[in-house]
Design a protein around this motif. Structure first.
Motif, PDB file in Angstrom:
ATOM      1  N   ARG A  63       0.786  -1.218   0.107  1.00  0.00           N
ATOM      2  CA  ARG A  63       0.217   0.175  -0.149  1.00  0.00           C
ATOM      3  C   ARG A  63       0.696   1.111   0.067  1.00  0.00           C
ATOM      4  N   ALA A  64       2.169   1.259  -0.095  1.00  0.00           N
ATOM      5  CA  ALA A  64       2.968   2.356  -0.298  1.00  0.00           C
ATOM      6  C   ALA A  64       2.760   3.162  -1.485  1.00  0.00           C
ATOM      7  N   ASP A  65       3.196   4.471  -1.556  1.00  0.00           N
ATOM      8  CA  ASP A  65       3.035   5.425  -2.660  1.00  0.00           C
ATOM      9  C   ASP A  65       4.519   5.745  -3.178  1.00  0.00           C
ATOM     10  N   PHE A  66       4.732   5.215  -4.337  1.00  0.00           N
ATOM     11  CA  PHE A  66       6.069   5.255  -5.003  1.00  0.00           C
ATOM     12  C   PHE A  66       6.008   6.297  -6.192  1.00  0.00           C
ATOM     13  N   SER A  67       4.821   7.207  -6.582  1.00  0.00           N
ATOM     14  CA  SER A  67       4.983   7.888  -7.393  1.00  0.00           C
ATOM     15  C   SER A  67       6.090   8.794  -7.716  1.00  0.00           C
ATOM     16  N   ARG A  68       6.562   8.749  -8.906  1.00  0.00           N
ATOM     17  CA  ARG A  68       7.962   9.644  -9.361  1.00  0.00           C
ATOM     18  C   ARG A  68       9.045   9.302  -8.413  1.00  0.00           C
ATOM     19  N   ALA A  69       9.195   8.131  -7.960  1.00  0.00           N
ATOM     20  CA  ALA A  69      10.342   7.520  -7.039  1.00  0.00           C
ATOM     21  C   ALA A  69      11.596   7.176  -8.089  1.00  0.00           C
ATOM     22  N   ASP A  70      12.768   7.386  -7.450  1.00  0.00           N
ATOM     23  CA  ASP A  70      13.694   6.518  -8.474  1.00  0.00           C
ATOM     24  C   ASP A  70      14.289   5.491  -7.742  1.00  0.00           C
ATOM     25  N   PHE A  71      14.304   4.226  -8.381  1.00  0.00           N
ATOM     26  CA  PHE A  71      14.746   3.020  -8.030  1.00  0.00           C
ATOM     27  C   PHE A  71      15.758   2.496  -8.713  1.00  0.00           C
ATOM     28  N   SER A  72      16.781   3.579  -9.167  1.00  0.00           N
ATOM     29  CA  SER A  72      17.911   2.985 -10.025  1.00  0.00           C
ATOM     30  C   SER A  72      18.926   2.281  -9.240  1.00  0.00           C
ATOM     31  N   LEU A  73      19.234   1.202  -9.789  1.00  0.00           N
ATOM     32  CA  LEU A  73      20.204   0.104  -8.983  1.00  0.00           C
ATOM     33  C   LEU A  73      19.806  -0.473  -7.753  1.00  0.00           C
ATOM     34  N   ALA A  74      18.358  -0.403  -7.387  1.00  0.00           N
ATOM     35  CA  ALA A  74      18.212  -0.661  -5.929  1.00  0.00           C
ATOM     36  C   ALA A  74      17.654  -2.238  -6.055  1.00  0.00           C
ATOM     37  N   ASN A  75      17.791  -2.786  -4.983  1.00  0.00           N
ATOM     38  CA  ASN A  75      17.661  -4.373  -4.629  1.00  0.00           C
ATOM     39  C   ASN A  75      16.324  -4.328  -3.883  1.00  0.00           C
ATOM     40  N   PHE A  76      15.215  -4.762  -4.799  1.00  0.00           N
ATOM     41  CA  PHE A  76      14.076  -5.053  -4.016  1.00  0.00           C
ATOM     42  C   PHE A  76      13.710  -6.605  -4.359  1.00  0.00           C
ATOM     43  N   SER A  77      14.444  -7.417  -4.301  1.00  0.00           N
ATOM     44  CA  SER A  77      14.304  -8.950  -4.500  1.00  0.00           C
ATOM     45  C   SER A  77      13.436  -9.306  -3.150  1.00  0.00           C
ATOM     46  N   GLY A  78      12.285 -10.041  -3.428  1.00  0.00           N
ATOM     47  CA  GLY A  78      11.484 -10.598  -2.319  1.00  0.00           C
ATOM     48  C   GLY A  78      10.839  -9.648  -1.687  1.00  0.00           C
ATOM     49  N   ALA A  79      10.738  -8.261  -1.936  1.00  0.00           N
ATOM     50  CA  ALA A  79      10.058  -7.234  -1.429  1.00  0.00           C
ATOM     51  C   ALA A  79       8.286  -7.440  -1.543  1.00  0.00           C
TER      52      ALA A  79
END
Length: 87
Positions: A63-79
Motif C-alpha cells: 500500500r505504499a506510494d512510489f509515484s515519481r520515485a527513483d529505483f535506479s540500481l536498487a535491490n528489491f528482491s523478495g519485497a
C-alpha cells in the motif's frame, strides 16, 4: 526528535536524528549505505523518493506510494509491493 526505521521483526534498521519524515529518514539511510532489508513500510508515502542503490530486499511496501520515485540500481528482491502505487 528521532525517526526509527524498523524491520518486519521489530528490530531497528536505522535511526535518524535529523529527518522530519519517514521518507527523509529512508533517503538518509540509503545515502549512508544502510541496509534496509526486511524493513516494514506498509502505507508509507515515498512519492518522489530517491532510492538509488538501496537494499530493500524482503521489505514490506504494501500500500505504499512510489509515484515519481527513483529505483535506479536498487535491490528489491523478495519485497512485497501488494496494492502499492507507482503512478
Amino acid at each position: 526528535m528521532s525517526i526509527e526505521i524498523k524491520r518486519i521483526d521489530g528490530t531497528v534498521a536505522y535511526e535518524s536524528q535529523s529527518a522530519t519524515s519517514l521518507k527523509e529518514a529512508v533517503e538518509e539511510a540509503v545515502r549512508q549505505g544502510a541496509s534496509l532489508a526486511r524493513a516494514h513500510f506498509p502505507g508509507a508515502n515515498f512519492s518522489g523518493a530517491d532510492f538509488y542503490k538501496a537494499d530493500f530486499s524482503g521489505a514490506d511496501f504494501s500500500r505504499a506510494d512510489f509515484s515519481r520515485a527513483d529505483f535506479s540500481l536498487a535491490n528489491f528482491s523478495g519485497a512485497d509491493f501488494s496494492r502499492a502505487n507507482f503512478y
